[in-house]
Design an enzyme around this catalytic site. Sequence first.
Site, PDB file in Angstrom:
ATOM      1  CE  LYS A  13       1.176  -4.300   7.800  1.00  0.00           C
ATOM      2  NZ  LYS A  13       2.077  -5.295   8.374  1.00  0.00           N
ATOM      3  CD  GLU A  45       9.767  -9.140   5.710  1.00  0.00           C
ATOM      4  OE1 GLU A  45       9.660  -7.995   6.184  1.00  0.00           O
ATOM      5  OE2 GLU A  45       9.063  -9.566   4.776  1.00  0.00           O
ATOM      6  NE  ARG A  89       3.070  -0.747   5.405  1.00  0.00           N
ATOM      7  CZ  ARG A  89       3.686  -1.170   6.504  1.00  0.00           C
ATOM      8  NH1 ARG A  89       4.982  -1.431   6.487  1.00  0.00           N
ATOM      9  NH2 ARG A  89       3.009  -1.340   7.614  1.00  0.00           N
ATOM     10  CE1 TYR A  99      -1.017  -7.840   6.854  1.00  0.00           C
ATOM     11  CE2 TYR A  99      -1.017  -6.748   8.981  1.00  0.00           C
ATOM     12  CZ  TYR A  99      -0.407  -7.588   8.074  1.00  0.00           C
ATOM     13  OH  TYR A  99       0.805  -8.148   8.365  1.00  0.00           O
ATOM     14  CG  HIS A 145      -9.517 -18.835  -8.547  1.00  0.00           C
ATOM     15  ND1 HIS A 145     -10.512 -19.774  -8.385  1.00  0.00           N
ATOM     16  CD2 HIS A 145      -8.428 -19.307  -7.908  1.00  0.00           C
ATOM     17  CE1 HIS A 145     -10.039 -20.785  -7.663  1.00  0.00           C
ATOM     18  NE2 HIS A 145      -8.768 -20.531  -7.358  1.00  0.00           N
ATOM     19  CG  LEU A 172       5.935  -4.685   4.857  1.00  0.00           C
ATOM     20  CD1 LEU A 172       4.940  -4.667   3.701  1.00  0.00           C
ATOM     21  CD2 LEU A 172       5.202  -4.917   6.175  1.00  0.00           C
ATOM     22  NE  ARG A 192     -13.054 -20.915  -3.366  1.00  0.00           N
ATOM     23  CZ  ARG A 192     -12.316 -21.565  -4.259  1.00  0.00           C
ATOM     24  NH1 ARG A 192     -12.880 -22.050  -5.348  1.00  0.00           N
ATOM     25  NH2 ARG A 192     -11.016 -21.713  -4.067  1.00  0.00           N
TER      26      ARG A 192
HETATM   27  N1  PLP Z   1       7.833  -7.414   7.988  1.00  0.00           N
HETATM   28  C1  PLP Z   1       6.702  -8.111   8.164  1.00  0.00           C
HETATM   29  C2  PLP Z   1       6.553  -9.436   7.470  1.00  0.00           C
HETATM   30  C3  PLP Z   1       5.679  -7.614   8.990  1.00  0.00           C
HETATM   31  O1  PLP Z   1       4.540  -8.324   9.152  1.00  0.00           O
HETATM   32  C4  PLP Z   1       5.867  -6.383   9.641  1.00  0.00           C
HETATM   33  C5  PLP Z   1       4.825  -5.821  10.520  1.00  0.00           C
HETATM   34  O2  PLP Z   1       3.744  -6.309  10.616  1.00  0.00           O
HETATM   35  C6  PLP Z   1       7.063  -5.689   9.438  1.00  0.00           C
HETATM   36  C7  PLP Z   1       8.024  -6.225   8.596  1.00  0.00           C
HETATM   37  C8  PLP Z   1       7.315  -4.363  10.088  1.00  0.00           C
HETATM   38  O3  PLP Z   1       6.562  -3.359   9.479  1.00  0.00           O
HETATM   39  P1  PLP Z   1       6.062  -2.091  10.285  1.00  0.00           P
HETATM   40  O4  PLP Z   1       7.270  -1.462  10.904  1.00  0.00           O
HETATM   41  O5  PLP Z   1       5.432  -1.227   9.265  1.00  0.00           O
HETATM   42  O6  PLP Z   1       5.090  -2.594  11.316  1.00  0.00           O
END
Ligand code: PLP
Length: 286
Positions: A148, A181, A52, A33, A102, A206, A100
């Site tokens: 992501k 983070e 990304r 996403y 895997h 991320l 379903r």
């Molecule tokens: N880290 C995580 C786990 C996130 O879910 C997000 C944003 O959704 C970020 C960092 C920040 O990323 P961005 O600046 O691209 O929104």
Amino acid sequence: MSRITYVNGRYVPSREAVVSVEDRGNQFADAVYEACQIKDGAIIDLRRHLDRLDRSLAELRIVSPMSRAAMTHVLREVARRNRVENGYVYWQISRGAAPRDHAFPTGVNPTFTATAKSLDVAAAALRYEKGVPVITLPDNRWERVDIKTVGLLPNALAKQAAREAGAFEAVFVDADGFVTEGSSANVWLVDGEGRLVTRPAERGILRGITRSVLMEVAAAEGVPVVERRFTVAEMKAAREVFLTSAGAILCPVVSVDGETVANGAPGSVAATLRRRFHDIAERTPI
Ligand code: PLP
């Protein structure tokens, strides 16, 4: 006004928007996403978010269901149809629906959905003005948090723990005691020399788009940036701490696990960077 959702080629009232029970996003979190801020009628930093997304799709070997131009059109249209001037647009792509199993199915089309929502501007302004408390928690996520994906259960549990502790965000800490983070944001501090410090994006986080753009903003403002790991103790002793994400852009942190950061008020570096952010970020008008 009823909200509008885009699902596989159609714009429908959100309550009528459906995907299959056997969608792999639903059964395996086999989906990626993106979310972009919408500010003053423009999608912010769309190009980088699409870059990304391409990377996330490639990592999972999902073929994008449409070109970037077509996707841009859909995202603008979803924002426009929902009359979002300030808020965000969210879109996700799953591998598709199949009985379903895997292992990857063959011959299925990816599922593409997109929504857009207005933001509570007053609540966001208050968070910025007052700053927010955070808690820290052990990072219990998988190793590929650089992709992501919608596999966000640990993030959701952490955010809930934060809410139950009266905090706004949960900050993950790795097995070596270094901050990774937030559950939905990157984490920064300003050290005693006025340098910005944030964890390198090679491992454990991320690579936030807001993080990347903020580095350009910092360079333009002459604020040095150091990419290195830091501990919870360093965060508590910092001059400033803040979070970055596309939704909130930059949100000051005023306490960590109940301990006040600096004087307990948002700092001047955060204020400057936030003020300058949209001078540097790219705008795609809706
Ligand atoms: N880290 C995580 C786990 C996130 O879910 C997000 C944003 O959704 C970020 C960092 C920040 O990323 P961005 O600046 O691209 O929104």
